[in-house]
Structure formats: structure tokens, C-alpha cells
Design a protein around this motif. Structure first.
Motif, short mmCIF file in Angstrom:
data_model
loop_
_atom_site.label_atom_id
_atom_site.label_comp_id
_atom_site.label_asym_id
_atom_site.label_seq_id
_atom_site.Cartn_x
_atom_site.Cartn_y
_atom_site.Cartn_z
N TRP A 2 0.84 -1.19 0.00
CA TRP A 2 0.00 0.00 0.00
C TRP A 2 0.88 1.24 0.00
CZ3 TRP A 2 -0.85 -4.54 2.31
CH2 TRP A 2 -2.08 -5.17 2.05
N ASP A 76 1.90 -3.51 5.33
CA ASP A 76 0.75 -3.92 6.13
C ASP A 76 -0.38 -2.91 5.94
OD1 ASP A 76 -0.71 -3.57 9.00
OD2 ASP A 76 -0.17 -5.67 8.65
N GLU A 77 -1.56 -3.39 5.58
CA GLU A 77 -2.69 -2.48 5.32
C GLU A 77 -3.13 -1.74 6.56
OE1 GLU A 77 -7.09 -2.48 3.18
OE2 GLU A 77 -6.20 -4.37 3.87
N ASP A 107 -3.90 0.63 -3.04
CA ASP A 107 -3.49 -0.77 -2.93
C ASP A 107 -2.70 -1.09 -4.20
OD1 ASP A 107 -3.15 -3.46 -2.75
OD2 ASP A 107 -5.28 -3.97 -2.58
#
Length: 259
Positions: A2, A76-77, A107
Motif C-alpha cells: 500500500w 501492512d494495510e 493498494d
């Protein structure tokens, strides 16, 4: 993967006396927690500040109203979303408020991959690749050249460490055999030295390079690795904005691919 892109205008004039990437790194760590500073591998990487579309590398005076931009890549989102949420209360740079104009959250891993075997990589901040010395020495040894193997080995190592890539030796051997550096150049000096705001200096290649893959069998893997390179930088010092790159697909001038 991301990526967060922040665009804003400075509320007041500032003078920067060192590399702006360390400032962006400090902003991320202050918003998400000090544990990130010593995390291995770091689950994020930053770009330097951009003013007027150009990276601020070392020493600059920016007037009130100057438009500045920076980018942060995350593995990591949830971490990325936490950072975005933290910006809702405002952003301060150089002790001055930044008037937010755009806040973009992407994304990157869901976006389609290019399929061309030719591409350009712009090395926007000093880039240095650590190499193993043949004899013992006190200081680290670096290679500043944008050789294909340097570029892809760095991306693969970082991608594997973050759990984003499963590529390894066979892919790198293919790169060594089939990916060529067709041209490169610089915007002024090829090797730039910048002062780090926390002390010390960093030196590395700043410029551009053209590459061509003479084979399509692993072309999708090439572009997966390049995506990691663009989000998480290459070489050493990625977390503080060294090794920031921009990758552009190109049309090939014409020849038969092999491999």
C-alpha cells in the motif's frame, strides 16, 4: 503493498539543512510508534520531500505556499490505514503546519502489471548497494552503479523479507542472463552526498537508467520485483528515503526477445 501520497502547501517559509527523507521518516515513526525505528525488516519506506516536482536532497529554502509532496509505502494495510487516520488531525513539517491538498491511499498490489520488456528507472535520491568485501574492512562497502543485478537483488531481498515476493536464485540468474542495462545518465553529478538530519552523510547514485529484458519467460516476475522497488526503495537506507526510484514502462525500439 500500500502507498500513501501526501500533497500540501507550507504555511510558512522554512530552511532545510539536510536530507529531507529523514524528516519524512521521523514523521511516520512519530505517528505510528517508536518501535518502527528499529524494526527489522522495516514494514515501511518513505520518499524524500518533493518541492515543485523535484526531490529535496540537501539544503533548501522553501517559501510560504510552496507545494510539497511525499510518499510512504507500507507492507501492512492496517499500518497504512493507521497512518492515514493520524493525518486527519493535521500535519506539521519543520514546526509549521502543512495545509493538506491531496491525500491518496492506493493498494498497489491490486494494480495490473505492465508487460513491456523495456523500462526506465529514475534514481531520485542517493542509491547505494551494499556488497560483500573480499577482505575485512571496518566500513561498509557500497556499489553505486545501477547494474540490473544490483537493482533486482535488492528488490528481491526486501520483498522476501516482507513476505511480498517468493523469488530467489533462479530468478536472479535469469536477470543476470537476460536483463541488460542499455543506457544511463545523470542530472548533473552522478554521485551525490547528502547530510543526514540525525548526523552523518550518505552518498549514492542519482540519475536514470534504461533496461531491457531480452526474454519474456519471467517478465511478470520482473515487474513484480520492480513494483516492490518502487514502493519500498532499493539499496541501503530505504526506510529514511535513500534509494527512492520511479519506474516507467517503455516501448522497445525493436529487436527479437530471447529466453
Amino acid at each position: 503493498m500500500w502507498r500513501v501520497r501526501v500533497l500540501g502547501r507550507l504555511a510558512g517559509g522554512v530552511v532545510l539543512t539536510g536530507f529531507s527523507g529523514t524528516l519524512v521518516e521521523s514523521l511516520v515513526v512519530s505517528r505510528l510508534g517508536g518501535w518502527l525505528h528499529d524494526a527489522k525488516p522495516k514494514p515501511f519506506a518513505v520518499s524524500p520531500l518533493f518541492a515543485g516536482g523535484r526531490p529535496v536532497l540537501d539544503g533548501a529554502a522553501l517559501g510560504p505556499g510552496t507545494e510539497v509532496e511525499f510518499r510512504v509505502g507500507f507492507a501492512d494495510e492496517l499500518l497504512a490505514l493507521r497512518f492515514v487516520d493520524s493525518l486527519s488531525g493535521g500535519v506539521t513539517l519543520f514546526g509549521k503546519p502543512l495545509e493538506l491538498a491531496e491525500l491518496e491511499f492506493r493498494d498497489v498490489s491490486s494494480e495490473p502489471l505492465p508487460s513491456t520488456p523495456c523500462f526506465k528507472v529514475e534514481f531520485l535520491s542517493p542509491t547505494r548497494f551494499a556488497v560483500k568485501p573480499l577482505y575485512k574492512r571496518r566500513r561498509a562497502l557500497f556499489d553505486f552503479t545501477p547494474r540490473p543485478l544490483n537493482l533486482f537483488k535488492s528488490a528481491v531481498r526486501q520483498g522476501r523479507a516482507l513476505g511480498l515476493l517468493r523469488l530467489g536464485g533462479p530468478f536472479l540468474r535469469w536477470v543476470y542472463t537476460y536483463v541488460a542495462l542499455t543506457d544511463f545518465g545523470c542530472w548533473g553529478k552522478c554521485v551525490r552526498t547528502v547530510k543526514l538530519l540525525g548526523g552523518g552523510v550518505a552518498r549514492g547514485f542519482v540519475g536514470w537508467a534504461l533496461y531491457r529484458a531480452f526474454g519474456r519467460r519471467r517478465l511478470a516476475d520482473v515487474w513484480m520485483a520492480l513494483r516492490v522497488a518502487e514502493v519500498f526503495n532499493v539499496g541501503t537506507g530505504r526506510g529514511m528515503g535513500l534509494g527512492a526510484v520511479r519506474v516507467t514502462p517503455l516501448e522497445c525500439p525493436g529487436a527479437t526477445d530471447r529466453g
